[in-house]
Design an enzyme around this catalytic site. Structure first.
Site, PDB file in Angstrom:
ATOM      1  N   GLU A 401      31.298 -38.193   9.331  1.00 25.90           N
ATOM      2  CA  GLU A 401      32.154 -38.975   9.967  1.00 25.90           C
ATOM      3  C   GLU A 401      33.334 -39.474   9.102  1.00 25.90           C
ATOM      4  OE1 GLU A 401      31.132 -41.721  13.030  1.00 25.90           O
ATOM      5  OE2 GLU A 401      29.360 -40.872  13.438  1.00 25.90           O
TER       6      GLU A 401
HETATM    7  C1  FAD Z   1      23.901 -33.681   8.621  1.00 27.11           C
HETATM    8  C2  FAD Z   1      25.208 -33.409   8.981  1.00 27.11           C
HETATM    9  C3  FAD Z   1      25.755 -33.433  10.354  1.00 27.11           C
HETATM   10  C4  FAD Z   1      26.905 -33.370  10.506  1.00 27.11           C
HETATM   11  N1  FAD Z   1      27.344 -33.456  11.949  1.00 27.11           N
HETATM   12  C5  FAD Z   1      28.806 -33.157  12.523  1.00 27.11           C
HETATM   13  C6  FAD Z   1      29.071 -32.914  13.673  1.00 27.11           C
HETATM   14  O1  FAD Z   1      28.346 -33.362  14.666  1.00 27.11           O
HETATM   15  N2  FAD Z   1      30.211 -32.472  14.025  1.00 27.11           N
HETATM   16  C7  FAD Z   1      31.034 -32.059  13.243  1.00 27.11           C
HETATM   17  O2  FAD Z   1      32.170 -31.780  13.466  1.00 27.11           O
HETATM   18  N3  FAD Z   1      30.732 -32.133  11.992  1.00 27.11           N
HETATM   19  C8  FAD Z   1      29.689 -32.673  11.311  1.00 27.11           C
HETATM   20  N4  FAD Z   1      29.265 -32.599  10.082  1.00 27.11           N
HETATM   21  C9  FAD Z   1      30.210 -32.324   9.234  1.00 27.11           C
HETATM   22  C10 FAD Z   1      30.697 -33.297   8.436  1.00 27.11           C
HETATM   23  O3  FAD Z   1      31.571 -34.152   9.102  1.00 27.11           O
HETATM   24  C11 FAD Z   1      31.429 -32.746   7.099  1.00 27.11           C
HETATM   25  O4  FAD Z   1      30.436 -32.453   6.139  1.00 27.11           O
HETATM   26  C12 FAD Z   1      32.399 -33.834   6.320  1.00 27.11           C
HETATM   27  O5  FAD Z   1      33.576 -33.883   7.296  1.00 27.11           O
HETATM   28  C13 FAD Z   1      32.784 -33.074   5.013  1.00 27.11           C
HETATM   29  O6  FAD Z   1      33.182 -31.748   5.013  1.00 27.11           O
HETATM   30  P1  FAD Z   1      32.621 -30.853   4.113  1.00 27.11           P
HETATM   31  O7  FAD Z   1      31.110 -30.969   3.906  1.00 27.11           O
HETATM   32  O8  FAD Z   1      33.312 -29.520   4.381  1.00 27.11           O
HETATM   33  O9  FAD Z   1      33.092 -31.447   2.510  1.00 27.11           O
HETATM   34  P2  FAD Z   1      34.619 -30.842   1.950  1.00 27.11           P
HETATM   35  O10 FAD Z   1      35.696 -31.496   2.939  1.00 27.11           O
HETATM   36  O11 FAD Z   1      34.610 -29.797   1.283  1.00 27.11           O
HETATM   37  O12 FAD Z   1      34.249 -31.996   0.525  1.00 27.11           O
HETATM   38  C14 FAD Z   1      33.458 -32.157  -0.463  1.00 27.11           C
HETATM   39  C15 FAD Z   1      33.852 -33.366  -1.298  1.00 27.11           C
HETATM   40  O13 FAD Z   1      35.261 -33.266  -1.680  1.00 27.11           O
HETATM   41  C16 FAD Z   1      35.577 -34.526  -1.410  1.00 27.11           C
HETATM   42  N5  FAD Z   1      37.116 -34.399  -0.924  1.00 27.11           N
HETATM   43  C17 FAD Z   1      37.711 -33.566   0.188  1.00 27.11           C
HETATM   44  N6  FAD Z   1      38.982 -33.688   0.017  1.00 27.11           N
HETATM   45  C18 FAD Z   1      39.345 -34.696  -0.698  1.00 27.11           C
HETATM   46  C19 FAD Z   1      40.552 -35.441  -1.100  1.00 27.11           C
HETATM   47  N7  FAD Z   1      41.604 -35.338  -0.303  1.00 27.11           N
HETATM   48  N8  FAD Z   1      40.385 -36.596  -1.981  1.00 27.11           N
HETATM   49  C20 FAD Z   1      39.203 -36.935  -2.691  1.00 27.11           C
HETATM   50  N9  FAD Z   1      38.024 -36.063  -2.337  1.00 27.11           N
HETATM   51  C21 FAD Z   1      38.118 -35.080  -1.487  1.00 27.11           C
HETATM   52  C22 FAD Z   1      34.855 -35.076  -0.241  1.00 27.11           C
HETATM   53  O14 FAD Z   1      35.026 -36.301  -0.162  1.00 27.11           O
HETATM   54  C23 FAD Z   1      33.529 -34.531  -0.667  1.00 27.11           C
HETATM   55  O15 FAD Z   1      33.074 -35.454  -1.640  1.00 27.11           O
HETATM   56  C24 FAD Z   1      28.006 -32.749   9.708  1.00 27.11           C
HETATM   57  C25 FAD Z   1      27.661 -32.529   8.544  1.00 27.11           C
HETATM   58  C26 FAD Z   1      26.290 -33.067   7.811  1.00 27.11           C
HETATM   59  C27 FAD Z   1      25.714 -32.722   6.778  1.00 27.11           C
END
Ligand code: FAD
Length: 591
Positions: A401
């Site tokens: 979220e």
């Molecule tokens: C259990 C679970 C349930 C989920 N449920 C849903 C769902 O129902 N629907 C849905 O659509 N998604 C869902 N998600 C996805 C979730 O919203 C994403 O995991 C989240 O948005 C982060 O994306 P990512 O995992 O690709 O990490 P990334 O975006 O790759 O980020 C990796 C790291 O880099 C950091 N980072 C990225 N950009 C920046 C920046 N500009 N500045 C500083 N730091 C940054 C992040 O904060 C993080 O620490 C779920 C994820 C999990 C694990």
């Protein structure tokens, strides 16, 4: 000193945004919101029924072990009406207010985190776009089934290559005029509730729309499970929340009638952001319930366990942990019910307040669980006790979220944008380019805004006046720091994440302090200072500890080693970080 309430400037109706301009929106923050008596009665009864159901039917250890919420539990919850608490009555729901919804999510968070995902994934995000933007026909078609729990909803935005950068999704939607439908092609992953959902809010790039603006190509679609081409992948194996369903979904030429488009074509990105923004307060509420459960568990242990002939509860280091847990949980509760109360009073722009609930709540519950587990000693590490599961379950809160990093960026940049327009106004009025303005004097800024900074919070209880003065002083220092930062770096503030992080952390602490002061004040007014003594003590403790964090961050805003030279990678921390990027990770092995 005037006791007359001043009008809240419209552009600053968000109390967190107002902090960036040095304003405490006293009329918005005091008195602390009270639930409407009739709704309180209904919700208390509802929570009581849920508690009884949970006591008799919900076994969290089993849910975790078997990695599923038993179907009879889902059915029982549906019979309670829990899947429709946020749905309007005309569609078969309970029409609970934001505050009441948070109260129920708090109780669910206290009971079982996987259950929180089932209900929150369904209502906080899964069906929210339909609620906010659906046509009356769309609502009549799906909401009654969703409210009854006959269909569970899921929110499908994230893709393997598009996480935080949600605008970069690759799933496409191709309009087919022949049968007035869209063909969806692509994959989503980590979709909560996906394995059991009958209704998905899917975001896709509408290929016919403006290719130069990625945000404005995204469209939201209602996709139902029976549509041919929708494939649901296997359940993920997760660290925690094992009872919740998390799956990939594949859209292989799924033909969706244009009647299923939610909101205007091309507004999907805005809708996704709004859905997530509105859902974050209740995520904080879930964290609140989890925190309360942990404090109770750890307190039972601490008061029974004896070492060195003494209850461990009596050791100062253990007392210190309980004090921290209670104070921060009180602050979280104040944040959640302040924010949901504001929403119920009509605050429409509460993205930053919701982000504050999420950031503070997810970090606070993580720390509470860590403290509680430590109090439990070795028991805390064992599966037969609830601590390790709580720790595993709560970790993801800081990731989904909107990650807490992204939310800190959101808080900082949205707050700066609020004063940025004013800065430009100041520059225009003084016929001075922004870059020559240097440090913006508080006074000039306020003069041009047409109102004068608040020196004191007049509504606060006298017992908390010293703390309120402290907070107003730091609000002014914070606004000065934000103004200085913006006027010095202009649009380059976008690159300065170390500073954004500090600003956001201070903004969250200030908002939490104000919420706490307001709540404790209401307790004094209602019960008198003697009966409210405990809350006064907690409020003072929160403000005093927040002060140390705030002072530290503000000092570092002024003087830091973020960048020794102009380039982004030249600061001490950036250079140290770079040392890990070459492939070796940590490069300083001693032996
Ligand atoms: C259990 C679970 C349930 C989920 N449920 C849903 C769902 O129902 N629907 C849905 O659509 N998604 C869902 N998600 C996805 C979730 O919203 C994403 O995991 C989240 O948005 C982060 O994306 P990512 O995992 O690709 O990490 P990334 O975006 O790759 O980020 C990796 C790291 O880099 C950091 N980072 C990225 N950009 C920046 C920046 N500009 N500045 C500083 N730091 C940054 C992040 O904060 C993080 O620490 C779920 C994820 C999990 C694990």
């Amino acid at each position: 000193m005037s006791a007359k309430p001043r009008p809240v400037p419209e552009s600053l109706a968000s109390p967190v945004k107002a902090l960036f301009a040095g304003e405490v929106l006293e009329e918005a923050l005091f008195p602390f919101p009270e639930p409407a008596p009739d709704e309180k009665e209904t919700v208390t009864a509802f929570v009581g029924t849920f508690r009884e159901f949970a006591r008799d039917h919900i076994d969290s250890a089993r849910i975790d072990r078997e990695k599923a919420i038993p179907p009879e539990v889902v059915r029982g919850l549906a019979d309670l009406g829990i899947f429709g608490i946020a749905v309007p009555e005309e569609y078969g729901g309970y029409s609970f207010s934001s505050s009441a919804y948070c109260r129920v999510m708090e109780e669910i968070g206290r009971t079982d985190a996987s259950l929180g995902i089932l209900v929150g994934g369904h209502q906080s995000i899964g069906l929210k776009a339909l609620l906010l933007y659906g046509t009356p026909e769309q609502k009549s078609r799906w909401l009654p089934q969703l409210a009854a729990g006959e269909k569970i909803a899921a929110f499908a935005l994230t893709e393997p290559e598009a996480g935080s950068d949600a605008a970069s999704i690759r799933t496409t939607a191709q309009y087919e005029p022949a049968d007035d439908s869209f063909v969806l092609e692509g994959s989503k992953h980590w979709i909560s509730n996906g394995g059991i959902a009958g209704f998905f809010t899917v975001f896709a790039k509408d290929v016919a729309l403006d290719a130069n603006d990625e945000h404005r190509r995204i469209t939201a679609f209602a996709v139902t499970r029976e549509l041919p081409g929708l494939e649901v992948g296997p359940e993920e194996k997760k660290l925690g929340l094992r009872g919740s369903s998390t799956v990939p979904i594949h859209l292989k030429g799924v033909r969706v009638p244009s009647a299923n488009v939610i909101g205007p074509r091309g507004s999907g990105f805005k809708i996704a952001v709004e859905v997530l923004n509105t859902g974050r307060t209740s995520l904080g509420a879930g964290c609140l319930g989890g925190s309360k459960a942990m404090i109770r568990e750890a307190a039972l242990h601490a008061t029974q366990r004896r070492q060195f002939g003494t209850r461990i509860a009596d050791f100062e280091m253990i007392r210190g942990k309980f004090a921290r847990m209670v104070v921060n949980t009180y602050a979280l509760e104040s944040l959640v019910y302040m924010t949901s109360g504001l929403v119920d009073r009509g605050l429409s722009d509460y993205a930053l307040e919701g982000a504050a609930c999420k950031v503070f709540g997810t970090e606070s519950v993580w720390n509470v669980i860590n403290d509680a587990l430590q109090v439990a000693g070795g028991n805390g590490f064992m599966e037969e006790y609830p601590y390790e599961r709580a720790l595993r379950d709560s970790r993801v809160n800081m990731i989904f979220e909107g990650t807490n990093e992204i939310l800190r960026v959101l808080v900082a940049l949205s707050g700066l944008r609020e004063i940025g327009s004013d800065l430009e106004e100041v520059a225009r009025a003084l016929k001075t380019p922004l870059s020559n303005l240097g440090i913006l004097s508080d006074y000039v800024g306020r003069k041009l805004r047409g109102y004068v900074a608040r020196e004191r919070i007049e509504s606060v209880a006298p017992e908390l006046a010293a703390e309120a003065d402290l907070v107003t002083r730091y609000v002014r220092s914070f606004a000065a720091a934000a103004g200085t930062f913006l006027s010095r770096f202009g649009k380059n503030v976008l690159e300065r994440e170390y500073q954004q992080e500090r600003l956001a952390s201070v903004a969250v602490d200030l908002y939490a302090s104000l919420a706490v002061l307001s709540r404790a004040t209401s307790s004094v007014r209602r019960n008198g200072p003697e009966k409210a003594a405990e809350e006064i003590r907690i409020a003072r403790a929160f403000v005093q500890t927040a002060k140390y964090r705030i002072v530290g961050e503000l000092k570092e805003m002024e003087k830091n080693r973020d960048r020794e030279r102009a380039a982004a990678r030249d600061g001490e921390r950036s250079v140290i970080a770079e040392s890990a990027y070459g492939g070796a990770g940590y490069r300083f092995d001693y032996w």
